[in-house]
Write a protein that holds these residues in place. Sequence first.
Motif, PDB file in Angstrom:
ATOM      1  N   UNK A  78     -41.712 -28.626  11.553  1.00  0.00           N
ATOM      2  CA  UNK A  78     -42.407 -27.718  10.638  1.00  0.00           C
ATOM      3  C   UNK A  78     -42.015 -26.266  10.917  1.00  0.00           C
ATOM      4  N   UNK A  79     -41.956 -25.894  12.189  1.00  0.00           N
ATOM      5  CA  UNK A  79     -41.553 -24.530  12.555  1.00  0.00           C
ATOM      6  C   UNK A  79     -40.119 -24.260  12.124  1.00  0.00           C
ATOM      7  N   UNK A  80     -39.230 -25.241  12.300  1.00  0.00           N
ATOM      8  CA  UNK A  80     -37.841 -25.077  11.872  1.00  0.00           C
ATOM      9  C   UNK A  80     -37.748 -24.942  10.354  1.00  0.00           C
ATOM     10  N   UNK A  81     -38.516 -25.746   9.626  1.00  0.00           N
ATOM     11  CA  UNK A  81     -38.514 -25.673   8.167  1.00  0.00           C
ATOM     12  C   UNK A  81     -39.049 -24.318   7.696  1.00  0.00           C
ATOM     13  N   UNK A  82     -40.031 -23.796   8.397  1.00  0.00           N
ATOM     14  CA  UNK A  82     -40.587 -22.477   8.052  1.00  0.00           C
ATOM     15  C   UNK A  82     -39.536 -21.389   8.251  1.00  0.00           C
ATOM     16  N   UNK A  83     -38.791 -21.470   9.362  1.00  0.00           N
ATOM     17  CA  UNK A  83     -37.721 -20.491   9.608  1.00  0.00           C
ATOM     18  C   UNK A  83     -36.627 -20.598   8.553  1.00  0.00           C
ATOM     19  N   UNK A  84     -36.247 -21.845   8.195  1.00  0.00           N
ATOM     20  CA  UNK A  84     -35.242 -22.027   7.136  1.00  0.00           C
ATOM     21  C   UNK A  84     -35.721 -21.433   5.821  1.00  0.00           C
ATOM     22  N   UNK A  85     -36.999 -21.641   5.509  1.00  0.00           N
ATOM     23  CA  UNK A  85     -37.555 -21.116   4.262  1.00  0.00           C
ATOM     24  C   UNK A  85     -37.508 -19.582   4.242  1.00  0.00           C
ATOM     25  N   UNK A  86     -37.911 -18.965   5.352  1.00  0.00           N
ATOM     26  CA  UNK A  86     -37.875 -17.492   5.412  1.00  0.00           C
ATOM     27  C   UNK A  86     -36.449 -16.976   5.281  1.00  0.00           C
ATOM     28  N   UNK A  87     -35.494 -17.648   5.937  1.00  0.00           N
ATOM     29  CA  UNK A  87     -34.095 -17.229   5.856  1.00  0.00           C
ATOM     30  C   UNK A  87     -33.572 -17.378   4.425  1.00  0.00           C
ATOM     31  N   UNK A  88     -33.874 -18.528   3.779  1.00  0.00           N
ATOM     32  CA  UNK A  88     -33.426 -18.736   2.400  1.00  0.00           C
ATOM     33  C   UNK A  88     -34.069 -17.737   1.447  1.00  0.00           C
ATOM     34  N   UNK A  89     -35.329 -17.421   1.677  1.00  0.00           N
ATOM     35  CA  UNK A  89     -36.005 -16.443   0.824  1.00  0.00           C
ATOM     36  C   UNK A  89     -35.359 -15.074   0.967  1.00  0.00           C
ATOM     37  N   UNK A  90     -35.039 -14.707   2.200  1.00  0.00           N
ATOM     38  CA  UNK A  90     -34.387 -13.422   2.448  1.00  0.00           C
ATOM     39  C   UNK A  90     -33.011 -13.385   1.775  1.00  0.00           C
ATOM     40  N   UNK A  91     -32.245 -14.438   1.943  1.00  0.00           N
ATOM     41  CA  UNK A  91     -30.921 -14.512   1.312  1.00  0.00           C
ATOM     42  C   UNK A  91     -31.069 -14.513  -0.208  1.00  0.00           C
ATOM     43  N   UNK A  92     -32.084 -15.226  -0.723  1.00  0.00           N
ATOM     44  CA  UNK A  92     -32.320 -15.265  -2.167  1.00  0.00           C
ATOM     45  C   UNK A  92     -32.641 -13.892  -2.732  1.00  0.00           C
ATOM     46  N   UNK A  93     -33.448 -13.116  -1.998  1.00  0.00           N
ATOM     47  CA  UNK A  93     -33.776 -11.762  -2.471  1.00  0.00           C
ATOM     48  C   UNK A  93     -32.545 -10.866  -2.461  1.00  0.00           C
ATOM     49  N   UNK A  94     -31.733 -10.973  -1.428  1.00  0.00           N
ATOM     50  CA  UNK A  94     -30.501 -10.173  -1.370  1.00  0.00           C
ATOM     51  C   UNK A  94     -29.555 -10.592  -2.488  1.00  0.00           C
ATOM     52  N   UNK A 136     -26.447 -14.501 -11.451  1.00  0.00           N
ATOM     53  CA  UNK A 136     -27.905 -14.599 -11.321  1.00  0.00           C
ATOM     54  C   UNK A 136     -28.387 -16.035 -11.126  1.00  0.00           C
ATOM     55  N   UNK A 137     -27.539 -17.021 -11.388  1.00  0.00           N
ATOM     56  CA  UNK A 137     -27.969 -18.416 -11.371  1.00  0.00           C
ATOM     57  C   UNK A 137     -28.508 -18.845 -10.013  1.00  0.00           C
ATOM     58  N   UNK A 138     -27.735 -18.657  -8.970  1.00  0.00           N
ATOM     59  CA  UNK A 138     -28.136 -19.125  -7.641  1.00  0.00           C
ATOM     60  C   UNK A 138     -29.390 -18.413  -7.124  1.00  0.00           C
ATOM     61  N   UNK A 139     -29.490 -17.081  -7.268  1.00  0.00           N
ATOM     62  CA  UNK A 139     -30.730 -16.446  -6.814  1.00  0.00           C
ATOM     63  C   UNK A 139     -31.970 -16.966  -7.545  1.00  0.00           C
ATOM     64  N   UNK A 140     -31.851 -17.201  -8.839  1.00  0.00           N
ATOM     65  CA  UNK A 140     -32.987 -17.724  -9.591  1.00  0.00           C
ATOM     66  C   UNK A 140     -33.318 -19.136  -9.105  1.00  0.00           C
ATOM     67  N   UNK A 141     -32.301 -19.943  -8.853  1.00  0.00           N
ATOM     68  CA  UNK A 141     -32.523 -21.300  -8.349  1.00  0.00           C
ATOM     69  C   UNK A 141     -33.180 -21.263  -6.968  1.00  0.00           C
ATOM     70  N   UNK A 142     -32.693 -20.388  -6.100  1.00  0.00           N
ATOM     71  CA  UNK A 142     -33.233 -20.283  -4.741  1.00  0.00           C
ATOM     72  C   UNK A 142     -34.686 -19.807  -4.749  1.00  0.00           C
ATOM     73  N   UNK A 143     -34.940 -18.734  -5.478  1.00  0.00           N
ATOM     74  CA  UNK A 143     -36.279 -18.150  -5.478  1.00  0.00           C
ATOM     75  C   UNK A 143     -37.259 -19.015  -6.273  1.00  0.00           C
TER      76      UNK A 143
END
Length: 178
Positions: A78-94, A136-143
């Motif tokens: 669960x902790x690893x999944x949370x870290x992956x989610x935060x990293x993906x969210x950060x990458x998605x915003x960028x 824009x496709x991938x960021x919209x898919x990620x977010x």
Amino acid sequence: MADIHLRLQSLEQLYDTFDPAPFPDKALDRRVEAYLVESAGEHGHAEPVTLVLHGTPLIEKSLGDIGDAIHAHFALASAQAERRHRRRSRVGRIAMLAGLATLGGVLVLRHWLAMAPPPLGEVLSEGLLILAWVALWRPIETIGFDSWESRIERGILRKLAQAPLRWHADACKPMPAS
């Protein structure tokens, strides 16, 4: 409350045989983990689950260690999944910022291309617009979509990290060791 039944003949079935750690600290076997995650995912996200362990009296003696191992395994997952989610969210915003910058640049170029001769200017203009939407496709898919799936996965892992464990003795006798 939903029950997830897990039948064990020996402790070795529960743990990953390649993990050199002592039994209570070993990682769960990938098949056991996949089964538990899949089974927990079949129930509603708000519905609590109980892990019902079936096995021999020999396994019952290790019930505390088994519960600790399962809970620790899924707490770590669960902790690893949370870290992956935060990293993906950060990458998605960028990526969204980069996509919006691309869209802005394309709109400026399209305005400039409107002065170009018709066949060439129109083709380049439409090509640039397609490029902007692809950017824009991938960021919209990620977010938008991946975060939804990630939320479900993290909920399942948290649920398993806290699931109570119940013992159910098997009626059959353990197989003799050969």
